[in-house]
Each structure stands twice: as C-alpha cells, then as structure tokens.
Design an enzyme around this catalytic site. Structure first.
Site, PDB file in Angstrom:
ATOM      1  N   HIS A  23       0.683  -1.126  -0.095  1.00 32.29           N
ATOM      2  CA  HIS A  23       0.008  -0.151   0.089  1.00 32.29           C
ATOM      3  C   HIS A  23       0.808   1.427  -0.002  1.00 32.29           C
ATOM      4  O   HIS A  23       0.683   2.109   0.818  1.00 32.29           O
ATOM      5  CB  HIS A  23      -0.949   0.104   1.081  1.00 32.29           C
ATOM      6  CG  HIS A  23      -2.189  -0.887   1.156  1.00 32.29           C
ATOM      7  ND1 HIS A  23      -2.992  -1.134   2.173  1.00 32.29           N
ATOM      8  CD2 HIS A  23      -2.869  -1.401   0.067  1.00 32.29           C
ATOM      9  CE1 HIS A  23      -3.850  -2.030   1.945  1.00 32.29           C
ATOM     10  NE2 HIS A  23      -3.768  -2.165   0.455  1.00 32.29           N
ATOM     11  N   HIS A  79     -11.993  -9.707  -4.916  1.00 34.71           N
ATOM     12  CA  HIS A  79     -11.619  -8.535  -4.423  1.00 34.71           C
ATOM     13  C   HIS A  79     -11.003  -7.790  -5.589  1.00 34.71           C
ATOM     14  O   HIS A  79     -10.016  -8.324  -6.254  1.00 34.71           O
ATOM     15  CB  HIS A  79     -10.944  -8.887  -3.402  1.00 34.71           C
ATOM     16  CG  HIS A  79     -10.235  -7.220  -2.615  1.00 34.71           C
ATOM     17  ND1 HIS A  79     -10.903  -6.243  -2.761  1.00 34.71           N
ATOM     18  CD2 HIS A  79      -9.224  -7.087  -1.935  1.00 34.71           C
ATOM     19  CE1 HIS A  79     -10.436  -5.301  -2.186  1.00 34.71           C
ATOM     20  NE2 HIS A  79      -9.312  -5.846  -1.712  1.00 34.71           N
ATOM     21  N   GLU A  81      -8.927  -5.061  -5.441  1.00 36.88           N
ATOM     22  CA  GLU A  81      -7.625  -4.427  -5.230  1.00 36.88           C
ATOM     23  C   GLU A  81      -6.496  -5.204  -6.159  1.00 36.88           C
ATOM     24  O   GLU A  81      -6.539  -6.244  -6.335  1.00 36.88           O
ATOM     25  CB  GLU A  81      -7.118  -4.775  -3.776  1.00 36.88           C
ATOM     26  CG  GLU A  81      -6.104  -3.291  -3.423  1.00 36.88           C
ATOM     27  CD  GLU A  81      -6.251  -3.118  -1.925  1.00 36.88           C
ATOM     28  OE1 GLU A  81      -6.704  -3.808  -1.072  1.00 36.88           O
ATOM     29  OE2 GLU A  81      -5.478  -2.156  -1.603  1.00 36.88           O
ATOM     30  N   ASP A  83      -3.351  -6.066  -5.881  1.00 38.87           N
ATOM     31  CA  ASP A  83      -2.526  -7.000  -5.387  1.00 38.87           C
ATOM     32  C   ASP A  83      -3.350  -8.573  -5.836  1.00 38.87           C
ATOM     33  O   ASP A  83      -2.568  -9.334  -5.977  1.00 38.87           O
ATOM     34  CB  ASP A  83      -2.198  -7.124  -3.923  1.00 38.87           C
ATOM     35  CG  ASP A  83      -3.303  -6.885  -2.979  1.00 38.87           C
ATOM     36  OD1 ASP A  83      -4.406  -6.324  -3.388  1.00 38.87           O
ATOM     37  OD2 ASP A  83      -3.421  -7.438  -2.051  1.00 38.87           O
ATOM     38  N   HIS A 145     -11.947  -5.815   3.263  1.00 40.31           N
ATOM     39  CA  HIS A 145     -11.781  -4.734   3.849  1.00 40.31           C
ATOM     40  C   HIS A 145     -12.097  -3.676   2.961  1.00 40.31           C
ATOM     41  O   HIS A 145     -12.258  -2.439   3.149  1.00 40.31           O
ATOM     42  CB  HIS A 145     -10.570  -4.299   4.326  1.00 40.31           C
ATOM     43  CG  HIS A 145      -9.367  -4.275   3.135  1.00 40.31           C
ATOM     44  ND1 HIS A 145      -8.732  -3.297   2.966  1.00 40.31           N
ATOM     45  CD2 HIS A 145      -9.095  -5.218   2.186  1.00 40.31           C
ATOM     46  CE1 HIS A 145      -7.841  -3.521   1.899  1.00 40.31           C
ATOM     47  NE2 HIS A 145      -8.143  -4.746   1.380  1.00 40.31           N
ATOM     48  N   ASP A 164      -8.561 -11.293   1.379  1.00 34.62           N
ATOM     49  CA  ASP A 164      -7.958 -10.496   2.512  1.00 34.62           C
ATOM     50  C   ASP A 164      -8.259 -11.312   3.831  1.00 34.62           C
ATOM     51  O   ASP A 164      -7.136 -11.310   4.770  1.00 34.62           O
ATOM     52  CB  ASP A 164      -7.990  -9.103   2.495  1.00 34.62           C
ATOM     53  CG  ASP A 164      -6.938  -8.514   1.284  1.00 34.62           C
ATOM     54  OD1 ASP A 164      -6.299  -9.069   0.928  1.00 34.62           O
ATOM     55  OD2 ASP A 164      -7.953  -7.508   0.789  1.00 34.62           O
ATOM     56  N   TYR A 192      -1.663  -7.747  11.018  1.00 33.03           N
ATOM     57  CA  TYR A 192      -2.621  -7.598   9.503  1.00 33.03           C
ATOM     58  C   TYR A 192      -3.932  -7.265  10.102  1.00 33.03           C
ATOM     59  O   TYR A 192      -4.548  -6.308   9.634  1.00 33.03           O
ATOM     60  CB  TYR A 192      -2.662  -9.014   8.759  1.00 33.03           C
ATOM     61  CG  TYR A 192      -3.373  -8.834   7.544  1.00 33.03           C
ATOM     62  CD1 TYR A 192      -2.428  -8.609   6.559  1.00 33.03           C
ATOM     63  CD2 TYR A 192      -4.674  -9.101   7.363  1.00 33.03           C
ATOM     64  CE1 TYR A 192      -3.094  -8.657   5.199  1.00 33.03           C
ATOM     65  CE2 TYR A 192      -5.127  -9.253   6.159  1.00 33.03           C
ATOM     66  CZ  TYR A 192      -4.375  -8.766   4.894  1.00 33.03           C
ATOM     67  OH  TYR A 192      -5.047  -8.774   3.734  1.00 33.03           O
ATOM     68  N   HIS A 225      -3.335 -13.966   0.928  1.00 38.58           N
ATOM     69  CA  HIS A 225      -2.350 -13.580   1.465  1.00 38.58           C
ATOM     70  C   HIS A 225      -1.678 -14.761   2.542  1.00 38.58           C
ATOM     71  O   HIS A 225      -2.666 -14.912   3.428  1.00 38.58           O
ATOM     72  CB  HIS A 225      -1.935 -12.339   2.036  1.00 38.58           C
ATOM     73  CG  HIS A 225      -2.384 -11.057   1.275  1.00 38.58           C
ATOM     74  ND1 HIS A 225      -1.592 -10.691   0.125  1.00 38.58           N
ATOM     75  CD2 HIS A 225      -3.175 -10.265   1.161  1.00 38.58           C
ATOM     76  CE1 HIS A 225      -2.086  -9.757  -0.447  1.00 38.58           C
ATOM     77  NE2 HIS A 225      -3.260  -9.119   0.327  1.00 38.58           N
TER      78      HIS A 225
HETATM   79 FE1  FEO Z   1      -7.349  -5.560  -0.434  1.00 34.56          FE
HETATM   80 FE2  FEO Z   1      -4.898  -8.012  -0.441  1.00 34.56          FE
HETATM   81  O1  FEO Z   1      -5.670  -6.477  -1.082  1.00 34.56           O
END
Ligand code: FEO
Length: 396
Positions: A23, A79, A81, A83, A145, A164, A192, A225
């Site tokens: 991030h 998701h 995002e 990543d 999130h 996530d 995290y 992750h």
């Molecule tokens: Fe909210 Fe691992 O991206």
C-alpha cells in the site's frame, strides 16, 4: 511455482519474498507476502483471483504450465484491489470472453482500475456456481476490507476462499499454517488485523456470525495472502472474533518522539511510575521516529492504554508524532485510555495538541497532559514518575 492443495485445487499464486512495503508506504512487510491464486479443476475449471500487477506476465506464463488457458471456464474476482486483480489485464488478453464473477462493487472497482468492459457476472450472497462434483457459493463481505470484497465457499472440498480475510503478509514455503514458525505466523496475523481490519471490526463480527449460521463444513481456509489454514482453520476465525471485540491485553504502550532526549526521559520515567503502581502490566516504549509505524500500531492494538509524547516545535508537534497519531485515528480503536506528555522551551503546546488528537481518535483521556520545561531535571523526572503511577492507578 504451483502446488496441489487438494485433488481439485491447485495454488497458482506468487510468493513475494522481497516485499518490504505494501500500500505504498502504509504497511511494512518485514516477512514479505504472497498473492494466492487458486485453480479449481472439476468438470468446470475456475481461477480464483490473480496476483499483483508487477508479476502479471510471469503469473500467466506459470499458469500456462498448469492449464491450457482456454480451458478456464470462469474467473472469480473476490476483490478488485491490484494485489489480486493485477494480472487480469494480461490474462484477459489470452481469454478475453471468459466470464468474471464478482460483486456489483467489484465490477465498479475492476472497471475503475482497468477501464475494460470484460464479461462481468454480478453475484450476491447465496448465488452459486455448479462445477460438476463441487459447487461454489458466494458470500458478499462488504468492508472486509473494501466495499467489493466477497468470500467464495467450495462444497465437496469444504474450502472457504476468504481473500484478504484471515490472511497475513507472510512469505513462507510450504505455505501451510501448521508447518511455519507459529510465533511469526501469530505476529503477522495480529499485525494484519490491527493495521487493516480494526476499523471494520463490527463488520468482521457480523460476517463471521452470518457465515457460521450457514453451518457449512470447513476443512480449510484459503486466503489471498500468506498461509493456507489446513490445520484447525477455526483457530483463526476464533482469533478474529476475539480481536474484533475491542481487543486489549494487560499492556500499556508509551509512544514518543524526541529532539534532544528530554521527551524520551519523560517517557521512561512515566514507565517507571507505571511499574511502581502495577507490577504485572506489560510496558512497551517506542520512539515513533525509529520504530516501524505498523509495529507500533500493532502494540497500540494490544494495549488497554497508551501515552503519547512529543516536544513542542513551531507551536505544534513533530512529524513522526503527528504521523502516528493520524494513523491511530484512522484505525478507530475502541475502549482504550490515554494521556499525553512532552517537553518544551517556550510555548509548550504539544501535550495539549496530542491530547486533543487522542480525544478525536476516540480514546478516553484519563489524565491532564504533563509538560516539562527544557531538559527535565531530577524534580521533573520525579513528577513524571508520579504521573505514571497516577495514570496506572486510574486504569487498573
Ligand atoms: Fe485488499 Fe490484499 O488486497
């Protein structure tokens, strides 16, 4: 690299051993990370999530070694995002018409990032996708999130693909919860949660209760992750319930910044006073200019109370102090107590400014701020010790 998780599920993600920041500079990843993508091969073939953008080309090349891309029937984007969706543009060059299943907010997010009119299929909680022997069920997980986040549950293998949620920034090989260093794993999990999920704790509790109410058998949790929870996956769900419930340990954390060591001396004597009043409480003291900010925030998360100190500079406070206070405010901690301190030479605004910031951040201020002129002498340090004692007594 790819490895079999079950007969039907293959991990096809990327372990990022060198990642140190995530991030931008918002999250430190001392232990690297992984972007977990999963290939399900049943009567139908499904790819769940991809990897971070810089690894897009190698992701697709490695994926080709596992499957003919044209055999992928569906893509699930839990998701949007970058990543997790970052390799979609590269992948979709090869299979442009493959449907992408995601939430309504997921469509907005993916279109917002990539400006492509892919074949999106919007799903809601309870929608299913039949793969032959197994079936996928989608569960929207708004604000866990991001607004677009969803979980995907696979029957048969009884796997929750949680994106996530329940993840950690933790590079490991093998990527399973029962074979990694347990202390490292716990630390990365709580870090995290503290740094990413704390503001959404009420959503965490509600979503877990909702998913538990479905009474689905659960053999594994496969997050996007870090490790796959194959040994007692309920353990991380139980931890999340605990952490989401205004978590605190018997700990007081003192965070300070210092220009000429005066505020550091105040911090340490306040700590001594706390110790005199309470023999059992864990005390941790961090310099905000030196210690990693996300590690400090993890300790704030674990604390029942904090003290924040900084010297006055230009009628304000230092860069590191305002930075950590702003991050503390953003994480919206609940049911924590606080006080403030600092040295000054002439105007002396810093402890009051810090107190106001902590108040805005939702902390209960239990003591008026303490400030000391110039470099604290023995009498001043004694006042700090007494201040620490009084503070500890108030929060017992
Ligand atoms: Fe909210 Fe691992 O991206």
């Amino acid at each position: 690299m790819a490895f079999k998780v079950t007969d039907k599920v293959t991990w096809v993600g990327k372990i990022d051993w060198t990642l140190k920041k995530f991030h931008g500079d918002e999250y430190s990843t001392h232990k690297g990370s992984s972007y977990n993508s999963y290939l399900i091969q049943d009567k139908k073939t499904v790819l769940i999530d991809t990897v971070w953008l810089p690894f897009a080309k190698e992701f697709v090349e490695e994926l080709k070694k596992v499957i003919d891309l044209n055999k992928i029937d569906y893509i699930i984007a839990n998701h949007g995002e970058i990543d997790h969706s970052g390799a979609l543009p590269e992948l979709m060059k090869h299979i442009p018409n493959t449907p992408i299943y995601c939430t309504g907010n997921g469509i907005k997010s993916l279109k917002g990032h990539y400006h492509q009119d892919w074949n999106f299929v919007q799903v809601k909680t309870g929608d299913t996708l039949d793969l032959g022997e197994s079936k996928l069920t989608f569960v929207e997980a708004r604000m866990l999130h991001w607004p677009d986040t969803m979980f995907t549950y696979m029957s048969g293998d009884n796997i929750l693909f949680s994106n996530d949620g329940f993840g950690q920034h933790f590079a490991a090989d093998p990527l399973y919860n029962d074979v990694v260093d347990q202390e490292e794993l716990y630390h990365e999990c709580i870090k995290y949660y503290a740094n990413i999920l704390t503001p959404f704790s009420s959503f965490v509790t509600k979503k877990i209760e909702e998913v538990l109410s479905f009474n689905l058998p659960l053999n594994m949790i496969c997050p996007s992750h870090g490790v796959i929870w194959r040994d007692n996956p309920a353990q991380i769900v139980e931890k999340y319930m605990e952490w989401a419930n205004n978590y605190k340990e018997n700990q007081i954390t003192i965070v300070y910044d210092s220009m000429w060591n005066g505020t550091r001396r105040m911090a340490e004597y306040i700590g001594e006073g706390i110790r005199e009043a309470d023999k059992d409480v864990t005390i941790k003291i961090y310099n905000a200019s030196i210690t990693d900010k996300n590690d400090i925030l993890t300790e704030v998360f674990k604390s029942k109370a904090i003290l924040v100190g900084a010297p006055t500079i230009n009628k304000s406070i230092t860069y590191a102090a305002i930075g950590i206070l702003e991050m503390i405010k953003g994480l919206a901690f609940k049911e924590k107590k606080a006080a403030s301190f600092g040295t000054y030479g002439w105007s002396g605004e810093s402890p009051k400014i810090i107190m106001e910031e902590l108040d805005k951040a939702g902390f209960e201020i239990v003591s008026d701020p303490i400030k000391e002129l110039w470099n604290p002498d023995e009498k001043a340090l004694e006042r700090c010790r007494e201040y620490g004692k009084a503070f500890a007594d108030k929060i017992k």
